[in-house]
Design a protein around this motif. Structure first.
Motif, mmCIF file in Angstrom:
data_model
loop_
_atom_site.group_PDB
_atom_site.id
_atom_site.type_symbol
_atom_site.label_atom_id
_atom_site.label_comp_id
_atom_site.label_asym_id
_atom_site.label_seq_id
_atom_site.Cartn_x
_atom_site.Cartn_y
_atom_site.Cartn_z
ATOM 1 N N PRO A 1 0.805 -1.228 0.000
ATOM 2 C CA PRO A 1 0.000 0.000 0.000
ATOM 3 C C PRO A 1 0.836 1.274 0.000
ATOM 4 N N ILE A 2 1.905 1.293 0.789
ATOM 5 C CA ILE A 2 2.723 2.508 0.864
ATOM 6 C C ILE A 2 3.511 2.707 -0.431
ATOM 7 N N GLY A 3 4.004 1.620 -1.010
ATOM 8 C CA GLY A 3 4.710 1.743 -2.281
ATOM 9 C C GLY A 3 3.818 2.283 -3.381
ATOM 10 N N VAL A 4 2.593 1.779 -3.441
ATOM 11 C CA VAL A 4 1.638 2.264 -4.438
ATOM 12 C C VAL A 4 1.241 3.710 -4.141
ATOM 13 N N LEU A 5 1.068 4.034 -2.866
ATOM 14 C CA LEU A 5 0.717 5.403 -2.474
ATOM 15 C C LEU A 5 1.752 6.400 -2.988
ATOM 16 N N LYS A 6 3.020 6.057 -2.861
ATOM 17 C CA LYS A 6 4.076 6.969 -3.303
ATOM 18 C C LYS A 6 3.999 7.236 -4.801
ATOM 19 N N VAL A 7 3.649 6.203 -5.562
ATOM 20 C CA VAL A 7 3.498 6.406 -7.011
ATOM 21 C C VAL A 7 2.333 7.357 -7.282
ATOM 22 N N GLY A 8 1.214 7.161 -6.590
ATOM 23 C CA GLY A 8 0.076 8.045 -6.764
ATOM 24 C C GLY A 8 0.412 9.475 -6.406
ATOM 25 N N GLN A 9 1.104 9.667 -5.301
ATOM 26 C CA GLN A 9 1.469 11.019 -4.876
ATOM 27 C C GLN A 9 2.387 11.691 -5.880
ATOM 28 N N ALA A 10 3.285 10.900 -6.496
ATOM 29 C CA ALA A 10 4.198 11.474 -7.488
ATOM 30 C C ALA A 10 3.450 12.024 -8.694
ATOM 31 N N HIS A 11 2.256 11.466 -8.956
ATOM 32 C CA HIS A 11 1.445 11.912 -10.097
ATOM 33 C C HIS A 11 0.254 12.754 -9.662
ATOM 34 N N ASP A 12 0.200 13.088 -8.379
ATOM 35 C CA ASP A 12 -0.906 13.885 -7.835
ATOM 36 C C ASP A 12 -2.256 13.212 -8.087
ATOM 37 N N VAL A 13 -2.272 11.885 -7.937
ATOM 38 C CA VAL A 13 -3.496 11.097 -8.107
ATOM 39 C C VAL A 13 -3.944 10.619 -6.728
ATOM 40 N N PRO A 14 -5.185 10.857 -6.334
ATOM 41 C CA PRO A 14 -5.650 10.390 -5.020
ATOM 42 C C PRO A 14 -5.602 8.866 -4.926
ATOM 43 N N VAL A 15 -5.252 8.382 -3.733
ATOM 44 C CA VAL A 15 -5.084 6.944 -3.514
ATOM 45 C C VAL A 15 -5.994 6.491 -2.378
ATOM 46 N N VAL A 16 -6.734 5.418 -2.639
ATOM 47 C CA VAL A 16 -7.611 4.810 -1.634
ATOM 48 C C VAL A 16 -7.070 3.437 -1.294
ATOM 49 N N ALA A 17 -7.036 3.125 0.004
ATOM 50 C CA ALA A 17 -6.558 1.821 0.453
ATOM 51 C C ALA A 17 -7.733 0.953 0.892
ATOM 52 N N VAL A 18 -7.637 -0.339 0.551
ATOM 53 C CA VAL A 18 -8.630 -1.327 0.979
ATOM 54 C C VAL A 18 -7.861 -2.443 1.681
ATOM 55 N N CYS A 19 -8.323 -2.844 2.860
ATOM 56 C CA CYS A 19 -7.602 -3.881 3.590
ATOM 57 C C CYS A 19 -8.584 -4.756 4.354
ATOM 58 N N GLY A 20 -8.110 -5.955 4.697
ATOM 59 C CA GLY A 20 -8.952 -6.813 5.502
ATOM 60 C C GLY A 20 -9.190 -6.213 6.858
ATOM 61 N N ARG A 21 -8.112 -5.663 7.419
ATOM 62 C CA ARG A 21 -8.191 -5.003 8.718
ATOM 63 C C ARG A 21 -7.068 -3.992 8.810
ATOM 64 N N THR A 22 -7.152 -3.092 9.784
ATOM 65 C CA THR A 22 -6.038 -2.201 10.079
ATOM 66 C C THR A 22 -5.874 -2.091 11.581
#
Length: 388
Positions: A310-331
């Motif tokens: 999730p964090i690796g993908v988030l960084k890619v989204g932030q680099a392109h100024d694209v909002p990122v939503v996370a989905v998980c079984g639990r947190t």
């Protein structure tokens, strides 16, 4: 609206592909006109081969030596002169025989990484010159000695006889013979996909930190740590000081020390697993110009913050100024920490189920519902933004 869906597996529940497909179904239910890009990913351990196959690599099946010496079916992936080898398929806990309770029968002292070397040898035989070795979920603590044996090395005792496989046997190692290593090793570039930064030996080494997870007792840990030190010293007899330097390098302790053999003998470049996988699937190109990026995994926790999917993908989204939503079984992360991560929103399956067992069993249905919710929420936000 273009949405990129790039989750990891929800371990014990759904694969990365199924998670992505169910999220996509929910999105299409809410927004039939959505342009969806589906890219299942992994963090460099289990699932890395599947991610490579999703991105255009071709599967190559091969029967190799399993972690306790029996033949096991495995595979590697190829695209042109590039190859991906996932250690867990050949030498991982999942490749061990399982008991009646469905759990793997652990063999901390005797398990080998030989099958991983056999997969690498197959890639070299096929002419591949860039080979990613994705480690994680290993059953062995043999310092990568088995992997080297699978590539043609010999590990000899004081009588000149070949040692049996396994980390414990390295205590009797007298000489390492690298003269029979695969002839194409020098022509290849290796990438070690590993997140851990542990050294080979010591209190923070492969045996001490990871041995207990593989069934090692306190005495086993001490024996294996000493055996790994012997392996290091005998390898130094051949390679000189670089063998000692590699033993202390971050990542040497990865996968029971396979990281060490990769660094010392294969001269591999170590990279974070998630970075390697995101490059394999070309996520950066897919996210450019997208309106939304969705990622996720089974558990969003403190380990996730250290560089999981999730964090690796988030960084890619932030680099392109694209909002990122996370989905998980639990947190297990508090709301304040989740807010600081930068995710636009975090959805959990446990919030929609009466208990964790139900959330795992009903994961496909719940993921589809969350996909619908995300698409609806994003559409509403777009409408509100346009009104302003």
């Amino acid at each position: 609206m273009r949405i990129v869906v790039a989750p990891d597996k929800f371990k014990g529940s759904v694969s990365a592909r199924e998670a992505a497909d169910q999220l996509a179904r929910g999105i299409r239910d809410a927004r039939p006109d959505a342009d969806l890009v589906i890219l299942p990913v992994a963090d460099g351990g289990e699932g890395t081969l599947d991610a490579a196959l999703e991105s255009g690599y071709e599967r190559r099946d091969l029967t190799v030596t399993g972690p306790i010496g029996e033949p096991v079916p495995a595979a590697w992936a190829r695209r042109g002169d590039e190859a991906v080898v996932e250690m867990s398929l050949a030498s991982g806990l999942a490749a061990l025989p399982h008991g009646e309770d469905g759990e793997p029968i652990l063999a901390a002292r005797d398990a080998t990484s030989r099958g991983t070397g056999e997969l690498i040898a197959a890639a070299l035989d096929a002419g591949c010159t860039t080979i990613v070795v994705a480690v994680g979920g290993s059953a062995s603590t043999d310092g990568g000695a088995g992997m080297l044996a699978g590539l043609g090395a010999r590990l000899l005792d004081s009588n000149g006889d070949d040692l049996p496989d396994g980390g414990a046997a390295l205590a009797r190692l007298s000489r390492v013979d690298l003269s029979g290593l695969h002839p194409r090793l020098d022509e290849a570039r290796f990438v070690l996909a590993a997140d851990v930064d542990n050294p080979l030996t010591g209190s923070n080494g492969a045996a001490s930190v990871f041995g207990p997870q593989k069934g090692a007792s306190e005495n086993d840990v001490a024996d294996l740590d000493a055996a790994l030190a012997t392996f290091r010293d005998r390898l130094a007899d051949v390679l000189g000081e670089p063998a000692h330097t590699a033993a202390g390098a971050p990542g040497a302790g990865a996968a029971g020390g396979v990281g060490y053999a990769a660094l010392a003998v294969l001269r591999a470049e170590r990279r974070p697993g998630i970075d390697v996988v995101l490059d394999l699937v070309c996520l950066d190109d897919a996210v450019a110009g997208a309106d939304l990026l969705i990622t996720g995994e089974g558990s969003l926790d403190e380990q996730s913050l250290g560089g999981k999917t999730p964090i690796g993908v988030l960084k890619v989204g932030q680099a392109h100024d694209v909002p990122v939503v996370a989905v998980c079984g639990r947190t297990t992360l508090p709301g304040s920490v989740l807010h600081q991560t930068g995710f636009q929103a975090v959805h959990t399956l446990t919030a929609l189920a009466p208990d964790p067992t139900t959330s795992m069993r009903e994961a496909p249905r719940l993921l589809r519902g969350i996909g619908h919710t995300i698409a609806t929420d994003h559409a509403a936000a777009d409408t509100e933004h346009s009104r302003r």
